[in-house]
Design a protein around this motif. Structure first.
Motif, short mmCIF file in Angstrom:
data_model
loop_
_atom_site.label_atom_id
_atom_site.label_comp_id
_atom_site.label_asym_id
_atom_site.label_seq_id
_atom_site.Cartn_x
_atom_site.Cartn_y
_atom_site.Cartn_z
N LYS A 12 33.18 0.34 -47.97
CA LYS A 12 32.83 1.69 -47.52
C LYS A 12 31.92 2.38 -48.51
O LYS A 12 32.14 2.30 -49.72
N ASN A 15 30.73 7.07 -45.72
CA ASN A 15 31.21 7.01 -44.33
C ASN A 15 30.55 5.91 -43.51
O ASN A 15 30.49 5.99 -42.28
N LYS A 16 30.03 4.89 -44.18
CA LYS A 16 29.49 3.72 -43.50
C LYS A 16 30.20 2.49 -44.05
O LYS A 16 30.73 2.51 -45.16
N THR A 104 28.15 2.94 -38.93
CA THR A 104 29.02 4.10 -38.86
C THR A 104 30.09 3.83 -37.81
O THR A 104 30.03 2.84 -37.07
N LYS A 105 31.05 4.71 -37.74
CA LYS A 105 32.10 4.63 -36.72
C LYS A 105 31.47 4.48 -35.33
O LYS A 105 31.94 3.71 -34.50
N LEU A 128 38.28 5.44 -39.79
CA LEU A 128 37.05 5.98 -40.40
C LEU A 128 36.86 7.45 -40.12
O LEU A 128 37.30 7.98 -39.14
#
Length: 128
Positions: A12, A15-16, A104-105, A128
């Motif tokens: 991580k 946030n990726k 990303t999510k 996430l």
């Protein structure tokens, strides 16, 4: 059926998470979370640090355990312990993979995951 014990890192950053595309073997071209086999007398954390150093030339810190994926491929059973990890030193360099991308999510479904790895995607979307 032979069981192969491996570890995988969900690396991580901002946030990726990092996805890598296999550059060798039976599953060449499929996308996965990087990692590899656990050697005798090695903890999951030690194996993950070693494998990520060998594959991506970075030093990671192994964080929280996520899940163990049990998956039957045609020729073997895969037991894959998965952990969150963060980069401590270096920039990922592809030593064994064809490609890598930060997802990303919302973009987790945009790569062609290997069958065992895809079973983790819904859980990751929640985490996430």
């Amino acid at each position: 059926m032979k069981t192969i014990n491996v570890v995988a890192a969900v690396i991580k950053q901002d946030n990726k998470i990092l996805a890598t595309q296999r550059g060798y073997g039976e599953f060449k071209g499929g996308w996965e979370f990087p990692g590899g086999k656990v050697e005798p007398n090695e903890t999951h954390q030690q194996a993950l640090i070693r494998e990520i150093q060998e594959e991506l030339n970075i030093t990671i810190e192994v964080n929280n355990y996520i899940d163990t994926i049990e998956y039957d491929y045609p020729n073997f059973h895969l037991s894959m312990a998965v952990y969150f990890a963060t980069i401590q030193e270096g920039t990922p360099t592809l030593l064994e993979h064809n490609a890598a991308t930060w997802l990303t999510k919302e973009t987790l479904d945009t790569v062609d995951w290997l069958k065992a790895d895809i079973t983790l995607i819904d859980k990751l979307k929640q985490l996430l």
